[in-house]
Enzyme design. Structure first.
Site, PDB file in Angstrom:
ATOM      1  N   LYS A 207     -11.305  -5.071 -12.797  1.00 47.69           N
ATOM      2  CA  LYS A 207     -12.061  -4.396 -13.839  1.00 47.69           C
ATOM      3  C   LYS A 207     -12.667  -3.118 -13.251  1.00 47.69           C
ATOM      4  O   LYS A 207     -12.865  -3.071 -12.026  1.00 47.69           O
ATOM      5  CB  LYS A 207     -13.136  -5.341 -14.370  1.00 47.69           C
TER       6      LYS A 207
ATOM      7  N   SER B  19       0.868  -1.176   0.000  1.00 46.62           N
ATOM      8  CA  SER B  19       0.000   0.000   0.000  1.00 46.62           C
ATOM      9  C   SER B  19       0.903   1.223   0.000  1.00 46.62           C
ATOM     10  O   SER B  19       2.091   1.118   0.288  1.00 46.62           O
ATOM     11  CB  SER B  19      -0.883  -0.023   1.248  1.00 46.62           C
ATOM     12  N   ARG B  20       0.318   2.380  -0.300  1.00 48.29           N
ATOM     13  CA  ARG B  20       1.115   3.609  -0.224  1.00 48.29           C
ATOM     14  C   ARG B  20       1.372   3.988   1.227  1.00 48.29           C
ATOM     15  O   ARG B  20       2.207   4.831   1.520  1.00 48.29           O
ATOM     16  CB  ARG B  20       0.406   4.740  -0.974  1.00 48.29           C
TER      17      ARG B  20
ATOM     18  N   ASP C 275     -17.717   1.001 -13.359  1.00 48.00           N
ATOM     19  CA  ASP C 275     -17.859   0.154 -12.182  1.00 48.00           C
ATOM     20  C   ASP C 275     -18.875  -0.956 -12.364  1.00 48.00           C
ATOM     21  O   ASP C 275     -18.643  -2.095 -11.986  1.00 48.00           O
ATOM     22  CB  ASP C 275     -18.285   1.002 -10.983  1.00 48.00           C
TER      23      ASP C 275
ATOM     24  N   HIS D  26      -4.824   1.675 -12.349  1.00 46.06           N
ATOM     25  CA  HIS D  26      -4.537   0.323 -12.856  1.00 46.06           C
ATOM     26  C   HIS D  26      -3.382   0.309 -13.858  1.00 46.06           C
ATOM     27  O   HIS D  26      -2.515  -0.559 -13.803  1.00 46.06           O
ATOM     28  CB  HIS D  26      -5.774  -0.286 -13.526  1.00 46.06           C
TER      29      HIS D  26
END
Length: 336
Positions: free
Chosen positions: A103, A42-43, A184, A85
């Site tokens: 996706k 993670s960041r 989405d 992505h």
């Protein structure tokens, strides 16, 4: 044909990039079905550590770069918001890792092509995480259609309407985060139509927008050279049964709500009589099947399978691009 059992022998080691809701769902399905989840990145090291603790993952990285560089990781599952992505997948592929990318795969077809081209050039797998494609009921539906049970397929009808948070700052409503119903929710019916009928020769789409400038509800008609049509729709502020149908000259397949989950379906003859009823519950949520497909490809030394080859992922994004062009929905990524 060989059926995908959604399990793993644990030899391939997974890294999870991103620690949000969907990352948690995928990780749980991996761990419940014998997959090895080795690391998370993670960041923020804090959220990475919390996620690792919650899911029993040995290594927590405080950056995506560290995850990509981890020699103990073979495959990276990318679960960040859509606009990230592309960069996340390129990072992982350039580090020699296979990728399973949530996706919608990218923001547009150009980004999708860059990922799939890089993966192909490196002999790596870049698989879109369209988990529905790999579920047992979808495998069976494709077999039924191929067998000619419902005759010539004339029409696919599929909806994905949900009542989701209306907060303007929420990811779904924020154009900067790739918000809107299409990317989405619409991705599911669009992908299903293309799965069954192939790439449309013509797309006709309309939408209404939110105050934040993303699509609130979108509907599209796909036309095919042979005369078949698909009717697809999505909406983010109203829910429905979310059923889908495949309609043929000799009968139809009715997939129950919510059709993109592991659910029962019924095959009807033209007179309405029941030809087949499929009802096989799956363990976990069902996201393990796409991971098993990625592992199968890696083990076979292949980069493209038949259920969702990279070229089809690009074609799906191109259809989404055309829908967006017609409804006037553009994102930052379209400008590069």
């Amino acid at each position: 044909m060989t059926h995908n059992h959604g399990t793993s022998d644990g030899t391939i080691r997974w890294g999870i990039l991103g620690t949000g809701f969907i990352a948690g769902l995928q990780t749980a399905d991996l761990r419940e079905n014998g997959f090895t989840v080795q690391a998370v990145g993670s960041r923020s090291l804090d959220s990475s550590k919390a996620f690792a603790e919650q899911h029993g993952i040995p290594t927590a990285h405080g950056s995506y770069e560290d995850l990509a560089a981890d020699p103990e990781v073979d495959v990276i599952y990318i679960a960040t918001p859509h606009p990230m992505h592309h960069a996340n997948a390129l990072l992982a592929l350039n580090a020699g890792k296979h990728v399973l990318v949530e996706k919608s795969f990218t923001m547009n077809a150009r980004e999708a092509r860059e990922i799939t081209d890089l993966a192909a050039s490196k002999g790596l797998v870049a698989l879109e995480a369209m988990w529905t494609r790999f579920l047992p009921h979808m495998i069976r539906i494709r077999e039924i259609i191929a067998a000619g049970t419902i005759g010539e397929v004339r029409k696919v009808v599929a909806s994905h309407n949900q009542s989701l948070p209306t907060d303007p700052a929420h990811r779904l409503n924020d154009p900067v985060l790739g918000g809107g119903a299409l990317l989405d929710l619409g991705i599911y019916p669009v992908s299903f139509a293309i799965d069954i009928l192939g790439t449309p020769s013509r797309v006709t789409a309309t939408a209404s927008m939110t105050a934040t400038g993303v699509d609130r509800q979108t509907a599209a008609i796909f036309d095919y050279d042979g005369g078949a049509q698909a009717l697809v729709d999505c909406e983010l502020d109203a829910a429905c049964a979310n059923r889908a149908m495949v309609i043929g000259t000799e009968g139809w397949i009715d997939i129950e709500h919510t059709w993109y989950n592991p659910v029962p379906f019924t095959v009807h003859a033209v007179d309405g009589s029941v030809v087949e009823r499929f009802d096989e519950p799956v363990t976990s949520r069902g996201m393990q099947y796409q991971a098993a497909e990625l592992e199968r490809l890696v083990a076979a030394g292949e980069t493209a399978g038949t259920i969702l080859p990279p070229a089809e992922t690009v074609a799906i994004m191109a259809a989404m691009d055309e829908i967006r062009r017609q409804i006037g929905l553009s994102y930052e990524a379209d400008k590069s």
